[in-house]
Scaffold this motif. Sequence first.
Motif, PDB file in Angstrom:
ATOM      1  N   ALA A 136       0.829  -1.202   0.000  1.00 44.19           N
ATOM      2  CA  ALA A 136       0.000   0.000   0.000  1.00 44.19           C
ATOM      3  C   ALA A 136       0.863   1.252   0.000  1.00 44.19           C
ATOM      4  CB  ALA A 136      -0.934  -0.010   1.211  1.00 44.19           C
ATOM      5  N   ARG A 137       1.961   1.218   0.735  1.00 46.51           N
ATOM      6  CA  ARG A 137       2.831   2.396   0.788  1.00 46.51           C
ATOM      7  C   ARG A 137       3.554   2.615  -0.546  1.00 46.51           C
ATOM      8  NH1 ARG A 137       4.993   3.804   6.718  1.00 46.51           N
ATOM      9  NH2 ARG A 137       3.081   3.319   7.845  1.00 46.51           N
ATOM     10  N   TYR A 138       3.988   1.541  -1.182  1.00 44.72           N
ATOM     11  CA  TYR A 138       4.586   1.678  -2.513  1.00 44.72           C
ATOM     12  C   TYR A 138       3.546   2.213  -3.502  1.00 44.72           C
ATOM     13  CZ  TYR A 138       8.352  -1.331  -0.686  1.00 44.72           C
ATOM     14  OH  TYR A 138       9.379  -1.862   0.063  1.00 44.72           O
ATOM     15  N   ALA A 139       2.311   1.720  -3.389  1.00 46.51           N
ATOM     16  CA  ALA A 139       1.249   2.157  -4.299  1.00 46.51           C
ATOM     17  C   ALA A 139       0.977   3.646  -4.140  1.00 46.51           C
ATOM     18  CB  ALA A 139      -0.024   1.349  -4.037  1.00 46.51           C
ATOM     19  N   VAL A 140       0.928   4.125  -2.900  1.00 45.28           N
ATOM     20  CA  VAL A 140       0.683   5.554  -2.654  1.00 45.28           C
ATOM     21  C   VAL A 140       1.813   6.393  -3.230  1.00 45.28           C
ATOM     22  CG1 VAL A 140       0.553   7.315  -0.842  1.00 45.28           C
ATOM     23  CG2 VAL A 140      -0.803   5.223  -0.649  1.00 45.28           C
ATOM     24  N   ASN A 141       3.055   5.922  -3.122  1.00 45.79           N
ATOM     25  CA  ASN A 141       4.185   6.690  -3.655  1.00 45.79           C
ATOM     26  C   ASN A 141       4.207   6.714  -5.178  1.00 45.79           C
ATOM     27  OD1 ASN A 141       5.268   7.694  -1.323  1.00 45.79           O
ATOM     28  ND2 ASN A 141       6.801   6.095  -1.075  1.00 45.79           N
ATOM     29  N   LEU A 142       3.531   5.761  -5.801  1.00 46.68           N
ATOM     30  CA  LEU A 142       3.333   5.845  -7.246  1.00 46.68           C
ATOM     31  C   LEU A 142       2.233   6.859  -7.553  1.00 46.68           C
ATOM     32  CD1 LEU A 142       3.496   2.055  -8.238  1.00 46.68           C
ATOM     33  CD2 LEU A 142       5.131   3.824  -8.906  1.00 46.68           C
ATOM     34  N   ALA A 143       1.143   6.783  -6.806  1.00 48.79           N
ATOM     35  CA  ALA A 143      -0.018   7.623  -7.089  1.00 48.79           C
ATOM     36  C   ALA A 143       0.224   9.096  -6.787  1.00 48.79           C
ATOM     37  CB  ALA A 143      -1.223   7.116  -6.282  1.00 48.79           C
ATOM     38  N   ASN A 144       1.031   9.390  -5.768  1.00 47.42           N
ATOM     39  CA  ASN A 144       1.217  10.801  -5.388  1.00 47.42           C
ATOM     40  C   ASN A 144       2.300  11.513  -6.197  1.00 47.42           C
ATOM     41  OD1 ASN A 144       3.709  10.047  -4.264  1.00 47.42           O
ATOM     42  ND2 ASN A 144       2.951  10.026  -2.162  1.00 47.42           N
ATOM     43  N   GLY A 145       3.016  10.775  -7.055  1.00 49.58           N
ATOM     44  CA  GLY A 145       4.035  11.402  -7.892  1.00 49.58           C
ATOM     45  C   GLY A 145       5.270  11.835  -7.147  1.00 49.58           C
ATOM     46  N   ARG A 146       5.536  11.219  -5.998  1.00 51.61           N
ATOM     47  CA  ARG A 146       6.726  11.584  -5.218  1.00 51.61           C
ATOM     48  C   ARG A 146       7.995  11.459  -6.053  1.00 51.61           C
ATOM     49  NH1 ARG A 146       7.502  11.576   0.339  1.00 51.61           N
ATOM     50  NH2 ARG A 146       5.620  10.329   0.706  1.00 51.61           N
ATOM     51  N   PHE A 147       8.004  10.525  -6.994  1.00 51.45           N
ATOM     52  CA  PHE A 147       9.184  10.252  -7.811  1.00 51.45           C
ATOM     53  C   PHE A 147       9.543  11.408  -8.752  1.00 51.45           C
ATOM     54  CE2 PHE A 147       5.362   8.343  -9.615  1.00 51.45           C
ATOM     55  CZ  PHE A 147       5.287   8.971 -10.851  1.00 51.45           C
ATOM     56  N   LEU A 148       8.677  12.413  -8.853  1.00 49.88           N
ATOM     57  CA  LEU A 148       9.003  13.587  -9.681  1.00 49.88           C
ATOM     58  C   LEU A 148       9.948  14.540  -8.969  1.00 49.88           C
ATOM     59  CD1 LEU A 148       5.519  14.431 -11.226  1.00 49.88           C
ATOM     60  CD2 LEU A 148       7.451  13.320 -12.348  1.00 49.88           C
ATOM     61  N   HIS A 259      17.768   9.053 -13.176  1.00 49.84           N
ATOM     62  CA  HIS A 259      18.400   7.784 -12.860  1.00 49.84           C
ATOM     63  C   HIS A 259      17.366   6.847 -12.233  1.00 49.84           C
ATOM     64  CE1 HIS A 259      22.368  10.203 -12.339  1.00 49.84           C
ATOM     65  NE2 HIS A 259      22.320   9.671 -13.546  1.00 49.84           N
ATOM     66  N   SER A 260      17.489   5.567 -12.506  1.00 51.33           N
ATOM     67  CA  SER A 260      16.591   4.589 -11.876  1.00 51.33           C
ATOM     68  C   SER A 260      16.725   4.631 -10.358  1.00 51.33           C
ATOM     69  CB  SER A 260      16.901   3.185 -12.396  1.00 51.33           C
ATOM     70  OG  SER A 260      18.254   2.823 -12.122  1.00 51.33           O
ATOM     71  N   GLN A 261      17.941   4.917  -9.864  1.00 47.83           N
ATOM     72  CA  GLN A 261      18.158   4.972  -8.418  1.00 47.83           C
ATOM     73  C   GLN A 261      17.358   6.105  -7.774  1.00 47.83           C
ATOM     74  OE1 GLN A 261      20.486   4.686 -10.708  1.00 47.83           O
ATOM     75  NE2 GLN A 261      21.820   2.964 -10.197  1.00 47.83           N
ATOM     76  N   LYS A 262      17.207   7.217  -8.481  1.00 50.47           N
ATOM     77  CA  LYS A 262      16.469   8.366  -7.936  1.00 50.47           C
ATOM     78  C   LYS A 262      14.979   8.031  -7.815  1.00 50.47           C
ATOM     79  CE  LYS A 262      16.143  13.404  -8.501  1.00 50.47           C
ATOM     80  NZ  LYS A 262      17.025  13.813  -7.409  1.00 50.47           N
ATOM     81  N   ILE A 263      14.448   7.370  -8.835  1.00 54.00           N
ATOM     82  CA  ILE A 263      13.042   6.963  -8.788  1.00 54.00           C
ATOM     83  C   ILE A 263      12.841   5.919  -7.695  1.00 54.00           C
ATOM     84  CG2 ILE A 263      11.164   5.888 -10.088  1.00 54.00           C
ATOM     85  CD1 ILE A 263      12.452   7.001 -12.640  1.00 54.00           C
ATOM     86  N   SER A 264      13.753   4.954  -7.625  1.00 57.94           N
ATOM     87  CA  SER A 264      13.660   3.898  -6.613  1.00 57.94           C
ATOM     88  C   SER A 264      13.686   4.472  -5.207  1.00 57.94           C
ATOM     89  CB  SER A 264      14.809   2.899  -6.800  1.00 57.94           C
ATOM     90  OG  SER A 264      14.771   1.883  -5.825  1.00 57.94           O
ATOM     91  N   ASN A 265      14.526   5.481  -4.984  1.00 56.54           N
ATOM     92  CA  ASN A 265      14.608   6.120  -3.677  1.00 56.54           C
ATOM     93  C   ASN A 265      13.256   6.709  -3.281  1.00 56.54           C
ATOM     94  OD1 ASN A 265      15.098   8.722  -1.946  1.00 56.54           O
ATOM     95  ND2 ASN A 265      16.912   7.470  -1.623  1.00 56.54           N
ATOM     96  N   ALA A 266      12.573   7.311  -4.236  1.00 59.83           N
ATOM     97  CA  ALA A 266      11.262   7.901  -3.950  1.00 59.83           C
ATOM     98  C   ALA A 266      10.233   6.820  -3.623  1.00 59.83           C
ATOM     99  CB  ALA A 266      10.792   8.733  -5.136  1.00 59.83           C
ATOM    100  N   LEU A 267      10.247   5.718  -4.363  1.00 60.31           N
ATOM    101  CA  LEU A 267       9.260   4.660  -4.138  1.00 60.31           C
ATOM    102  C   LEU A 267       9.431   4.022  -2.763  1.00 60.31           C
ATOM    103  CD1 LEU A 267       8.973   2.836  -7.591  1.00 60.31           C
ATOM    104  CD2 LEU A 267       7.759   4.840  -6.725  1.00 60.31           C
ATOM    105  N   ARG A 268      10.672   3.924  -2.283  1.00 62.92           N
ATOM    106  CA  ARG A 268      10.881   3.289  -0.981  1.00 62.92           C
ATOM    107  C   ARG A 268      10.924   4.301   0.167  1.00 62.92           C
ATOM    108  NH1 ARG A 268      16.315   2.908  -3.000  1.00 62.92           N
ATOM    109  NH2 ARG A 268      17.818   3.870  -1.575  1.00 62.92           N
ATOM    110  N   THR A 269      10.467   5.526  -0.102  1.00 62.64           N
ATOM    111  CA  THR A 269      10.346   6.507   0.970  1.00 62.64           C
ATOM    112  C   THR A 269       9.064   6.199   1.742  1.00 62.64           C
ATOM    113  OG1 THR A 269      11.567   8.168  -0.300  1.00 62.64           O
ATOM    114  CG2 THR A 269      10.221   8.981   1.511  1.00 62.64           C
ATOM    115  N   ILE A 270       9.136   5.164   2.575  1.00 65.50           N
ATOM    116  CA  ILE A 270       7.963   4.666   3.300  1.00 65.50           C
ATOM    117  C   ILE A 270       8.240   4.497   4.790  1.00 65.50           C
ATOM    118  CG2 ILE A 270       7.124   3.454   1.244  1.00 65.50           C
ATOM    119  CD1 ILE A 270       8.111   0.835   2.577  1.00 65.50           C
ATOM    120  N   ASP A 271       9.450   4.833   5.229  1.00 64.27           N
ATOM    121  CA  ASP A 271       9.832   4.578   6.615  1.00 64.27           C
ATOM    122  C   ASP A 271       9.339   5.700   7.527  1.00 64.27           C
ATOM    123  OD1 ASP A 271      10.948   3.841   8.995  1.00 64.27           O
ATOM    124  OD2 ASP A 271      13.036   4.103   8.381  1.00 64.27           O
ATOM    125  N   THR A 272       8.214   5.442   8.209  1.00 70.54           N
ATOM    126  CA  THR A 272       7.735   6.338   9.260  1.00 70.54           C
ATOM    127  C   THR A 272       7.857   5.648  10.618  1.00 70.54           C
ATOM    128  OG1 THR A 272       5.468   5.532   8.955  1.00 70.54           O
ATOM    129  CG2 THR A 272       6.096   7.522   7.755  1.00 70.54           C
TER     130      THR A 272
END
Length: 342
Positions: A136-148, A259-272
């Motif tokens: 669910a957290r990965y899905a939200v980070n796709l939907a909210n466009g954090r990777f931009l 970079h793929s690493q930059k997008i990946s970093n955004a997707l795994r920004t789930i640690d609260t």
Amino acid sequence: MIMAAKKTKIELPSVLAFERKLDVSDGLFKSGIWADRENHQNWEPVLVREKSIRGTVSNRTNKIKEIEKNTQNANLQRVDVASISCEHDSFSLQFTCKILGGVGNPSVCNQPAYQQKIEEKVSEYISKHGFTELGARYAVNLANGRFLWRNRFGAEELEVCVQHLKQGEICKEWTFEGHEFSLNDFTIPDSAKTGIAELTEVIANGLGGALAVLKVTAFARIGAGQELYPSEELILDKGNAKGQKSKTLYSVGGVAGFHSQKISNALRTIDTWYEGGNSSKPIAVEPYGSVTSQGVAYRLSKNDFFTIIDQLIIKDKELDRLEDQHFMMANLIRGGVFGGKD
């Protein structure tokens, strides 16, 4: 009298590695008209170009003579830039993400007993919790466009389209309004609950072993001719720095990208789940909770990944906090080299 079987002592492997399970491609930028998003495949690629600028020297100094000298001598620079066309008002960013199974199965491990134990513990987690929370957290980070990243801010409108592909064909598609989501938590707006639930299931099933491929396209309306902010290249060998560019942007065949690493970093920004910091704001999943932009590691108080996994596998003690279990699993999904030697 029957003696109890002696427990096998689990030793930390000197060689231990896990492959990442969210396998992200590079992202490429295109330029077009917001009203023509359906034809975005025909949009123009955003090209990286070079320009020379005459700036001022504005670094901090207490030397008056140095300030006077710098004022007389302009700060001449050559930099890369990328911007959308003056005839267009929007950009798109597109990438793909493979979601792989086998979480917790080391790609390399020179201690069979350790490998068996960690696979058992991961199986226990999956049987109790599945991958719903993480998915669910990965899905939200796709939907909210954090990777931009910086490109997200200042966007008048923001839309993210996620397609689930099977053998190259679209079997399911979701469209999300990125601004409806907060970047500070994982609250799901009512209008997106059904879509997020369906996308979460796809991601969770992928992590569980049913390979999933997602194609993600984000659209942002930012204004005609506005500048974009692709990844910057790290130039290690500068040689003779005089006359070289002070900023080099990442491009693929001249097309601006992430970079793929930059997008990946955004997707795994789930640690609260970290302690001692502002855990209302998520950080990227890292073993020590490192955030390089802040110069801080938030997980240095015995709540780092290595302390948690050693407690579970080496010391054979259960983790009291479900949050620690989520964090450990997210690190295994992230992948990395976690052996006992440098």
